[in-house]
Design a protein around this motif. Structure first.
Motif, mmCIF file in Angstrom:
data_model
loop_
_atom_site.group_PDB
_atom_site.id
_atom_site.type_symbol
_atom_site.label_atom_id
_atom_site.label_comp_id
_atom_site.label_asym_id
_atom_site.label_seq_id
_atom_site.Cartn_x
_atom_site.Cartn_y
_atom_site.Cartn_z
ATOM 1 N N ASN A 7 7.223 -1.566 6.870
ATOM 2 C CA ASN A 7 7.142 -0.327 6.091
ATOM 3 C C ASN A 7 8.499 -0.009 5.469
ATOM 4 O OD1 ASN A 7 5.283 2.152 5.590
ATOM 5 N ND2 ASN A 7 7.252 3.080 6.135
ATOM 6 N N SER A 8 8.470 0.568 4.278
ATOM 7 C CA SER A 8 9.680 1.065 3.633
ATOM 8 C C SER A 8 9.454 2.517 3.236
ATOM 9 C CB SER A 8 10.027 0.221 2.395
ATOM 10 O OG SER A 8 8.993 0.263 1.432
ATOM 11 N N GLY A 9 10.487 3.313 3.281
ATOM 12 C CA GLY A 9 10.342 4.732 2.968
ATOM 13 C C GLY A 9 9.889 5.508 4.199
ATOM 14 N N HIS A 10 9.186 6.599 3.975
ATOM 15 C CA HIS A 10 8.738 7.457 5.076
ATOM 16 C C HIS A 10 7.435 6.942 5.680
ATOM 17 C CE1 HIS A 10 11.715 10.683 4.439
ATOM 18 N NE2 HIS A 10 11.625 10.355 3.162
ATOM 19 N N GLY A 11 7.134 7.472 6.876
ATOM 20 C CA GLY A 11 5.928 7.050 7.564
ATOM 21 C C GLY A 11 6.115 5.721 8.271
ATOM 22 N N ALA A 12 5.027 5.082 8.631
ATOM 23 C CA ALA A 12 5.084 3.813 9.354
ATOM 24 C C ALA A 12 3.783 3.051 9.163
ATOM 25 C CB ALA A 12 5.328 4.065 10.847
ATOM 26 N N CYS A 13 3.818 1.768 9.473
ATOM 27 C CA CYS A 13 2.606 0.950 9.495
ATOM 28 C C CYS A 13 2.830 -0.219 10.425
ATOM 29 C CB CYS A 13 2.205 0.487 8.084
ATOM 30 S SG CYS A 13 3.346 -0.694 7.321
ATOM 31 N N TRP A 14 1.755 -0.725 11.022
ATOM 32 C CA TRP A 14 1.859 -1.844 11.945
ATOM 33 C C TRP A 14 0.532 -2.607 11.949
ATOM 34 C CZ3 TRP A 14 1.825 3.299 13.148
ATOM 35 C CH2 TRP A 14 0.733 3.788 13.896
ATOM 36 N N PRO A 15 0.585 -3.902 12.260
ATOM 37 C CA PRO A 15 -0.645 -4.712 12.243
ATOM 38 C C PRO A 15 -1.472 -4.529 13.505
ATOM 39 C CG PRO A 15 1.224 -6.082 12.839
ATOM 40 C CD PRO A 15 1.789 -4.719 12.518
ATOM 41 N N LEU A 16 -2.773 -4.611 13.331
ATOM 42 C CA LEU A 16 -3.702 -4.564 14.454
ATOM 43 C C LEU A 16 -4.318 -5.932 14.743
ATOM 44 C CD1 LEU A 16 -5.591 -1.233 13.568
ATOM 45 C CD2 LEU A 16 -3.655 -1.538 15.130
ATOM 46 N N GLY A 17 -4.056 -6.893 13.872
ATOM 47 C CA GLY A 17 -4.632 -8.227 14.023
ATOM 48 C C GLY A 17 -5.307 -8.653 12.726
ATOM 49 N N TRP A 18 -5.890 -9.838 12.745
ATOM 50 C CA TRP A 18 -6.611 -10.312 11.566
ATOM 51 C C TRP A 18 -7.825 -9.434 11.306
ATOM 52 C CZ3 TRP A 18 -4.113 -13.402 8.512
ATOM 53 C CH2 TRP A 18 -3.209 -14.342 9.019
ATOM 54 N N ALA A 19 -8.169 -9.268 10.042
ATOM 55 C CA ALA A 19 -9.288 -8.391 9.679
ATOM 56 C C ALA A 19 -10.629 -8.965 10.115
ATOM 57 C CB ALA A 19 -9.282 -8.131 8.176
ATOM 58 N N LYS B 165 0.463 5.243 9.021
ATOM 59 C CA LYS B 165 0.794 6.585 9.510
ATOM 60 C C LYS B 165 1.616 7.316 8.456
ATOM 61 C CE LYS B 165 3.069 9.168 13.213
ATOM 62 N NZ LYS B 165 3.819 9.091 14.497
ATOM 63 N N ASN B 166 1.039 8.384 7.880
ATOM 64 C CA ASN B 166 1.780 9.227 6.957
ATOM 65 C C ASN B 166 2.700 10.157 7.746
ATOM 66 O OD1 ASN B 166 0.494 8.086 4.791
ATOM 67 N ND2 ASN B 166 -1.022 9.717 4.559
ATOM 68 N N SER B 167 3.883 10.393 7.217
ATOM 69 C CA SER B 167 4.865 11.198 7.945
ATOM 70 C C SER B 167 4.628 12.698 7.814
ATOM 71 C CB SER B 167 6.276 10.881 7.432
ATOM 72 O OG SER B 167 6.397 11.228 6.055
ATOM 73 N N ASP C 153 5.784 3.008 1.702
ATOM 74 C CA ASP C 153 5.047 1.823 1.257
ATOM 75 C C ASP C 153 4.924 0.840 2.417
ATOM 76 O OD1 ASP C 153 4.711 2.033 -1.839
ATOM 77 O OD2 ASP C 153 6.794 2.609 -1.472
ATOM 78 N N CYS C 154 3.697 0.402 2.660
ATOM 79 C CA CYS C 154 3.441 -0.607 3.680
ATOM 80 C C CYS C 154 3.282 -1.962 2.987
ATOM 81 C CB CYS C 154 2.176 -0.259 4.464
ATOM 82 S SG CYS C 154 1.839 -1.416 5.825
ATOM 83 N N HIS C 155 3.951 -2.977 3.502
ATOM 84 C CA HIS C 155 3.947 -4.300 2.875
ATOM 85 C C HIS C 155 3.369 -5.335 3.836
ATOM 86 C CE1 HIS C 155 6.871 -2.780 -0.168
ATOM 87 N NE2 HIS C 155 7.307 -2.065 0.866
ATOM 88 N N THR C 156 2.644 -6.288 3.278
ATOM 89 C CA THR C 156 2.147 -7.421 4.056
ATOM 90 C C THR C 156 2.451 -8.715 3.324
ATOM 91 O OG1 THR C 156 -0.061 -7.408 3.047
ATOM 92 C CG2 THR C 156 0.242 -6.071 5.027
ATOM 93 N N HIS D 93 0.863 -1.190 0.000
ATOM 94 C CA HIS D 93 0.000 0.000 0.000
ATOM 95 C C HIS D 93 0.896 1.235 0.000
ATOM 96 C CE1 HIS D 93 -3.291 2.739 0.910
ATOM 97 N NE2 HIS D 93 -2.606 3.200 1.946
ATOM 98 N N HIS D 94 0.784 2.041 -1.059
ATOM 99 C CA HIS D 94 1.570 3.270 -1.184
ATOM 100 C C HIS D 94 0.847 4.390 -0.433
ATOM 101 C CE1 HIS D 94 4.585 5.831 -2.955
ATOM 102 N NE2 HIS D 94 3.686 6.633 -3.479
#
Length: 232
Positions: free
Chosen positions: A112-124, A138-140, A147-150, A80-81
């Protein structure tokens, strides 16, 4: 020693050297027995490969060895960009996919790669066949991007597994008996669990037990016993 004698000795010495040079121009012959025992082919040609071996290699029938570690079953990898905001901003999205047929969710990685951050909250969701993850983004700010990767891994559904059920049926409705390949209702892990020499799930390749399930196995005589009903 007179000059005549000296000249004579020089002439003899030159004649001997010329004879040695001429003799050195001829390579010694190669003994046929020695050549047949492993000597190099003077033409530089490579030894011919038996036609049967060549055909088997082309058909993909050569064994590649045993003990190869099995890779994890990856349901999907998504990205996710995000970014492009003046100020920091957070939001939540679902990333991933539906699990494959006969599979349930197993584990996930989020980074996450690049700026900002991302983290899991659990299964959807609580659905075992939903291989999506709830992710906080989280946008910086400052108009930077990241980019957030899963990566989501899956595993065979226990309700559709032959583990401990060989000769019968699984709760999910698939079967683990000797006629399931004929009826086409075997569980996805029937072959490795109950019959490693079955073509169920292996058509076009090699079964876990080593026999083959492709169009060339009849020529090589290494088809699994159920090749015809399972793959034709």
């Amino acid at each position: 020693m007179s000059n005549r004698t000296l000249m004579t000795n020089v002439a003899v010495l030159l004649s001997s050297c010329m004879a040695l040079v001429v003799a050195g121009c001829h390579a010694p012959s190669v003994d046929e027995d020695a050549e047949g025992a492993g000597g190099a082919d003077p033409s530089g040609a490579q030894p011919s490969v038996p036609s049967e071996l060549s055909e088997r290699e082309e058909a993909g029938h050569l064994d590649e060895g045993v003990g190869v570690s099995q890779e994890a079953l990856v349901a999907c990898e998504t990205a996710h960009h995000h970014g492009g905001d003046t100020f920091e901003r957070e939001y939540t999205i679902a990333m991933g996919c539906a699990c494959g047929p006969g599979q349930v969710k197993d584990r996930y990685d989020v980074w996450n790669s690049g700026h900002g951050a991302c983290w899991p909250l659990g299964w959807a969701s609580s659905d075992p066949r939903d291989c999506r993850v709830s992710v906080r983004i989280k946008n910086s700010g400052g108009w930077f991007y990241g980019d957030c990767h899963t990566r989501v891994e899956e595993k065979p559904d226990p309700a559709l597994s032959c583990d401990g059920r060989c000769g019968g049926a699984a709760p999910g409705g698939c079967f683990c008996d000797s006629v399931c390949s004929t009826y086409g209702d075997c569980c996805s892990d029937y072959a490795p669990e109950c019959n490693p020499n079955s073509c169920s799930g292996s058509c076009g390749g090699r079964a876990p037990g080593g026999c083959w399930c492709d169009s060339a196995c009849s020529s090589f005589g290494d088809c699994c016993s159920d090749y015809a009903p399972a793959c034709k």
